[in-house]
Write a protein that holds these residues in place. Sequence first.
Motif, PDB file in Angstrom:
ATOM      1  N   SER A 296      16.609  -4.007  -0.856  1.00 12.21           N
ATOM      2  CA  SER A 296      14.985  -4.228  -1.034  1.00 12.21           C
ATOM      3  C   SER A 296      14.151  -3.434  -0.006  1.00 12.21           C
ATOM      4  O   SER A 296      13.233  -2.639  -0.204  1.00 12.21           O
ATOM      5  CB  SER A 296      14.739  -6.027  -0.761  1.00 12.21           C
ATOM      6  OG  SER A 296      13.349  -6.003  -0.896  1.00 12.21           O
ATOM      7  N   ALA A 297      14.901  -3.322   1.358  1.00 16.27           N
ATOM      8  CA  ALA A 297      13.912  -2.641   2.243  1.00 16.27           C
ATOM      9  C   ALA A 297      14.073  -1.147   1.963  1.00 16.27           C
ATOM     10  O   ALA A 297      13.029  -0.482   2.231  1.00 16.27           O
ATOM     11  CB  ALA A 297      15.016  -2.773   3.577  1.00 16.27           C
ATOM     12  N   LEU A 298      14.985  -0.783   1.242  1.00 16.77           N
ATOM     13  CA  LEU A 298      15.126   0.605   1.030  1.00 16.77           C
ATOM     14  C   LEU A 298      13.561   1.237   0.103  1.00 16.77           C
ATOM     15  O   LEU A 298      13.414   2.439  -0.010  1.00 16.77           O
ATOM     16  CB  LEU A 298      16.012   1.239   0.309  1.00 16.77           C
ATOM     17  CG  LEU A 298      17.683   1.293   1.259  1.00 16.77           C
ATOM     18  CD1 LEU A 298      18.779   1.401   0.569  1.00 16.77           C
ATOM     19  CD2 LEU A 298      17.444   2.297   2.315  1.00 16.77           C
ATOM     20  N   ASP A 299      13.124   0.190  -0.509  1.00 12.94           N
ATOM     21  CA  ASP A 299      11.970   0.627  -1.317  1.00 12.94           C
ATOM     22  C   ASP A 299      10.870   1.517  -0.668  1.00 12.94           C
ATOM     23  O   ASP A 299      10.040   2.113  -1.226  1.00 12.94           O
ATOM     24  CB  ASP A 299      11.403  -0.808  -2.106  1.00 12.94           C
ATOM     25  CG  ASP A 299      12.239  -1.429  -3.266  1.00 12.94           C
ATOM     26  OD1 ASP A 299      13.084  -0.960  -3.535  1.00 12.94           O
ATOM     27  OD2 ASP A 299      11.916  -2.642  -3.343  1.00 12.94           O
ATOM     28  N   VAL A 300      10.725   1.130   0.640  1.00 10.78           N
ATOM     29  CA  VAL A 300       9.574   1.776   1.379  1.00 10.78           C
ATOM     30  C   VAL A 300       9.995   3.360   1.652  1.00 10.78           C
ATOM     31  O   VAL A 300       9.062   4.019   1.599  1.00 10.78           O
ATOM     32  CB  VAL A 300       9.723   1.544   2.891  1.00 10.78           C
ATOM     33  CG1 VAL A 300       9.313  -0.024   2.982  1.00 10.78           C
ATOM     34  CG2 VAL A 300      10.968   1.645   3.492  1.00 10.78           C
ATOM     35  N   TRP A 301      10.865   3.741   0.912  1.00 10.83           N
ATOM     36  CA  TRP A 301      11.308   5.160   1.064  1.00 10.83           C
ATOM     37  C   TRP A 301      11.064   5.991  -0.440  1.00 10.83           C
ATOM     38  O   TRP A 301      10.952   7.021  -0.304  1.00 10.83           O
ATOM     39  CB  TRP A 301      12.772   5.495   1.080  1.00 10.83           C
ATOM     40  CG  TRP A 301      13.056   5.141   2.670  1.00 10.83           C
ATOM     41  CD1 TRP A 301      13.615   3.901   3.059  1.00 10.83           C
ATOM     42  CD2 TRP A 301      12.987   5.959   3.844  1.00 10.83           C
ATOM     43  NE1 TRP A 301      13.988   4.025   4.421  1.00 10.83           N
ATOM     44  CE2 TRP A 301      13.471   5.172   4.857  1.00 10.83           C
ATOM     45  CE3 TRP A 301      12.354   7.140   3.919  1.00 10.83           C
ATOM     46  CZ2 TRP A 301      13.425   5.624   6.185  1.00 10.83           C
ATOM     47  CZ3 TRP A 301      12.432   7.488   5.413  1.00 10.83           C
ATOM     48  CH2 TRP A 301      12.862   6.967   6.398  1.00 10.83           C
ATOM     49  N   ASP A 302      10.663   5.033  -1.430  1.00 10.11           N
ATOM     50  CA  ASP A 302      10.326   5.672  -2.688  1.00 10.11           C
ATOM     51  C   ASP A 302       9.161   6.629  -2.587  1.00 10.11           C
ATOM     52  O   ASP A 302       7.955   6.227  -1.963  1.00 10.11           O
ATOM     53  CB  ASP A 302      10.017   4.523  -3.505  1.00 10.11           C
ATOM     54  CG  ASP A 302      11.245   3.795  -3.987  1.00 10.11           C
ATOM     55  OD1 ASP A 302      12.374   4.254  -3.795  1.00 10.11           O
ATOM     56  OD2 ASP A 302      10.785   2.639  -4.772  1.00 10.11           O
ATOM     57  N   GLY A 303       9.143   7.814  -3.019  1.00 17.90           N
ATOM     58  CA  GLY A 303       8.319   8.846  -2.912  1.00 17.90           C
ATOM     59  C   GLY A 303       7.943   9.329  -1.398  1.00 17.90           C
ATOM     60  O   GLY A 303       6.822  10.315  -1.379  1.00 17.90           O
ATOM     61  N   VAL A 304       8.719   9.150  -0.788  1.00 20.78           N
ATOM     62  CA  VAL A 304       8.578   9.825   0.673  1.00 20.78           C
ATOM     63  C   VAL A 304       9.490  11.225   0.771  1.00 20.78           C
ATOM     64  O   VAL A 304      10.425  11.210   0.363  1.00 20.78           O
ATOM     65  CB  VAL A 304       9.226   8.730   1.794  1.00 20.78           C
ATOM     66  CG1 VAL A 304       9.247   9.392   3.195  1.00 20.78           C
ATOM     67  CG2 VAL A 304       8.294   7.582   2.027  1.00 20.78           C
ATOM     68  N   ASP A 305       8.611  12.157   1.433  1.00 22.69           N
ATOM     69  CA  ASP A 305       9.396  13.388   1.408  1.00 22.69           C
ATOM     70  C   ASP A 305      10.010  13.704   2.942  1.00 22.69           C
ATOM     71  O   ASP A 305       9.167  13.377   3.826  1.00 22.69           O
ATOM     72  CB  ASP A 305       8.224  14.435   1.353  1.00 22.69           C
ATOM     73  CG  ASP A 305       8.649  15.918   1.119  1.00 22.69           C
ATOM     74  OD1 ASP A 305       9.893  16.365   2.015  1.00 22.69           O
ATOM     75  OD2 ASP A 305       8.057  16.949   0.779  1.00 22.69           O
ATOM     76  N   LEU A 306      11.285  13.705   2.980  1.00 27.55           N
ATOM     77  CA  LEU A 306      11.799  13.872   4.441  1.00 27.55           C
ATOM     78  C   LEU A 306      11.198  15.054   5.186  1.00 27.55           C
ATOM     79  O   LEU A 306      11.119  14.759   6.437  1.00 27.55           O
ATOM     80  CB  LEU A 306      13.379  13.738   4.167  1.00 27.55           C
ATOM     81  CG  LEU A 306      13.873  12.660   3.556  1.00 27.55           C
ATOM     82  CD1 LEU A 306      15.601  12.847   3.654  1.00 27.55           C
ATOM     83  CD2 LEU A 306      13.749  11.431   4.703  1.00 27.55           C
ATOM     84  N   ALA A 307      10.726  15.938   4.703  1.00 27.64           N
ATOM     85  CA  ALA A 307      10.046  16.896   5.538  1.00 27.64           C
ATOM     86  C   ALA A 307       8.935  16.452   6.153  1.00 27.64           C
ATOM     87  O   ALA A 307       8.542  16.688   7.421  1.00 27.64           O
ATOM     88  CB  ALA A 307       9.437  18.056   4.496  1.00 27.64           C
ATOM     89  N   ASP A 308       7.958  15.489   5.555  1.00 37.50           N
ATOM     90  CA  ASP A 308       6.772  14.837   6.295  1.00 37.50           C
ATOM     91  C   ASP A 308       7.354  14.048   7.330  1.00 37.50           C
ATOM     92  O   ASP A 308       6.641  13.979   8.236  1.00 37.50           O
ATOM     93  CB  ASP A 308       6.221  13.965   5.289  1.00 37.50           C
ATOM     94  CG  ASP A 308       5.390  14.837   4.165  1.00 37.50           C
ATOM     95  OD1 ASP A 308       5.133  16.084   4.446  1.00 37.50           O
ATOM     96  OD2 ASP A 308       4.974  14.445   2.994  1.00 37.50           O
ATOM     97  N   VAL A 309       8.513  13.351   6.949  1.00 46.27           N
ATOM     98  CA  VAL A 309       9.031  12.334   7.948  1.00 46.27           C
ATOM     99  C   VAL A 309       9.315  13.200   9.369  1.00 46.27           C
ATOM    100  O   VAL A 309       9.006  12.809  10.441  1.00 46.27           O
ATOM    101  CB  VAL A 309      10.233  11.793   7.683  1.00 46.27           C
ATOM    102  CG1 VAL A 309      11.003  10.892   8.709  1.00 46.27           C
ATOM    103  CG2 VAL A 309      10.017  10.713   6.464  1.00 46.27           C
ATOM    104  N   ARG A 310      10.271  14.295   9.252  1.00 42.59           N
ATOM    105  CA  ARG A 310      10.576  15.222  10.417  1.00 42.59           C
ATOM    106  C   ARG A 310       9.226  15.692  11.175  1.00 42.59           C
ATOM    107  O   ARG A 310       9.241  15.770  12.126  1.00 42.59           O
ATOM    108  CB  ARG A 310      11.476  16.183   9.730  1.00 42.59           C
ATOM    109  CG  ARG A 310      11.990  17.215  10.756  1.00 42.59           C
ATOM    110  CD  ARG A 310      12.752  16.695  11.915  1.00 42.59           C
ATOM    111  NE  ARG A 310      13.531  17.515  12.589  1.00 42.59           N
ATOM    112  CZ  ARG A 310      13.995  17.214  13.926  1.00 42.59           C
ATOM    113  NH1 ARG A 310      13.578  16.084  14.408  1.00 42.59           N
ATOM    114  NH2 ARG A 310      14.483  18.255  14.577  1.00 42.59           N
ATOM    115  N   ALA A 311       8.294  16.200  10.261  1.00 43.42           N
ATOM    116  CA  ALA A 311       7.418  16.960  10.746  1.00 43.42           C
ATOM    117  C   ALA A 311       6.482  15.842  11.784  1.00 43.42           C
ATOM    118  O   ALA A 311       5.978  16.219  12.761  1.00 43.42           O
ATOM    119  CB  ALA A 311       6.103  17.455   9.753  1.00 43.42           C
ATOM    120  N   LYS A 312       6.411  14.441  11.086  1.00 47.33           N
ATOM    121  CA  LYS A 312       5.536  13.572  11.977  1.00 47.33           C
ATOM    122  C   LYS A 312       6.351  13.233  13.059  1.00 47.33           C
ATOM    123  O   LYS A 312       5.779  13.022  14.295  1.00 47.33           O
ATOM    124  CB  LYS A 312       5.204  12.472  11.025  1.00 47.33           C
ATOM    125  CG  LYS A 312       4.262  11.405  11.756  1.00 47.33           C
ATOM    126  CD  LYS A 312       3.963  10.127  10.935  1.00 47.33           C
ATOM    127  CE  LYS A 312       3.248   9.277  11.724  1.00 47.33           C
ATOM    128  NZ  LYS A 312       3.161   7.936  11.049  1.00 47.33           N
TER     129      LYS A 312
END
Length: 409
Positions: A296-312
Motif C-alpha cells: 500500500s505504501a508503494l502507491d506514493v511512487w505512482d507517477g514519480v520520475d526518479l530523475a526528479d527525485v534525484r535532482a531534488k
Amino acid sequence: MSDDLNMTDALRTRAEELDAADPLAKRRELFALDDGVVYLDGNSLGALARHVPARMADVIAREWGELRIRSWDESGWWTAPERIGDRIAPLVGAAPGQVVVGDSTSVNVFKALVGAVRLVDDAARDEILVDATTFPTDGYIAESAARMTGRRIVPVEPGDVPSAVGPRTAAALVNHVDYRTGRLHDLPGITAAVQGAGALAVWDLCHSAGALPVGLDAHGVDLAVGCTYKYLNGGPGSPAYLYVAERHQARFDSPLPGWNSHADPFAMTSGYAAADGVLRGRVGTPDILSMLALESALDVWDGVDLADVRAKSLALTDFFLECVAAYVPSGALRSLTPAAHAERGSQAALACTEAPAVMRELIARGVVGDLRRPDVLRFGFTPLYVGFADAERAARELSRVYGEVTRAA
Ligand SMILES: *Cc1c(COP(=O)(O)O)cnc(C)c1O
C-alpha cells in the motif's frame, strides 16, 4: 537590519522559491506529517503514507477477519512476494520477474552471498570481498556465509574493490550508499570491475533505493538486496527484497530453500525442487500484514520520475549544507558529506564532538535527525516529503542548538 537577519531572510526567500518550483512538493500531502516537525530521519524509518491505515484496517477486518484462509488465494496473499517485488523493480531499475520481497535485509544478504558463491562454483575462488565500511549486519552475515562456504573474507574499501578483485575472488558485497557518511559508491564501475575479474557483484541498496535511480539491469548487477522501511516507507520492520538477475535465476541455489520456494509447494513432497525464476528466493510463509502495508505504501511512487527525485535530493542536501555554512560558525562542524554530486546519496552527515547533546536538543525542538555514535549527526533528505523550507529551518535550529550546547559546555 543586521547582516545576519538579511542572510536569514535571503535563505528563507530562496527556500520558498525552491519549494514553489518543486515538481514533487505536492507529494508531501500524501504523508502523515505535522508541520511542526522537520522529519529528517526517513533514511532510518520512512514516514507513514496517510492512506495505509485504512488499507490495513481492511486487510485485518475483512481479508483476515472475514475471508480468513480464503485470502491466501482470493486476496492474493500467496503471490504477494513476487507481486510486490514487481512494484519495487522499477524503483531499482529492474525488469519484472527479478525481485522478490520477504525476510529481512540481513537474511537476504545471506541468500545473495551464498547464492553468489554457489553460482561462481569455483573452489579456486576462495575469497569474498566485503565493503570495509559496510553497515555491520552485512559484515557479520558475510563472515558466517564465508565460513559455511569455505571462503575467507577480505575487507576492502569500496573504491579499492576494482584493484583488489582478482582470480581468487568469488563475489564482492558492497553498500551502494554508506549509511554513516552518505557516500554514494560507483555501482557501474565496481560492478564492471568485479565481473571483469570473473566474480559476481552483490549490492546492498538500503540507502539508495527510493532516493536515487539505481539501474540494476542497465549496469548488469548480479544480485542485490535492500530494505523497504527507509526511503520506501514500508513501515517498521517491513520485509526486504532480493534481486536475482534473470540470467542467474536458473542456477540460483538458495541456501534457505523453504517450502515457499518449491516448484509445487502444496504437493508437500519430501524432495526439494526449486521453483522457476526469482520465486526461489522465497523461504517460508510471508509476513502478510507487513508485506501488505508495504504494498500500500508503494502507491506514493505512482507517477514519480526518479530523475526528479534525484535532482531534488541533491538540491536539498546542497541547500541544507549552504544554510549550515551560513548559520553555523566555520570549523564547528565537519561535513562528512561528499561535495561531489556523483559521490553523494540523500543524506548530510556532520561530525562534531558535542553530537549526542546537539541531536538530543534538536529532536526536542522538532528537527528529527539521528546520531551515529560517537560523533556523527545524520540528516536524511527524503525527496517525497522533505522541502527546502524544512532544510533551512533544520540548519537554523542546528546553529542555535550548537551555540547553546557549546556555551553550556
Ligand atoms: C538498514 C540497513 C540494513 C538493515 O538490515 P535489517 O536486516 O533490516 O535489520 C542492512 N544493511 C544496510 C546497508 C542498511 O542500511
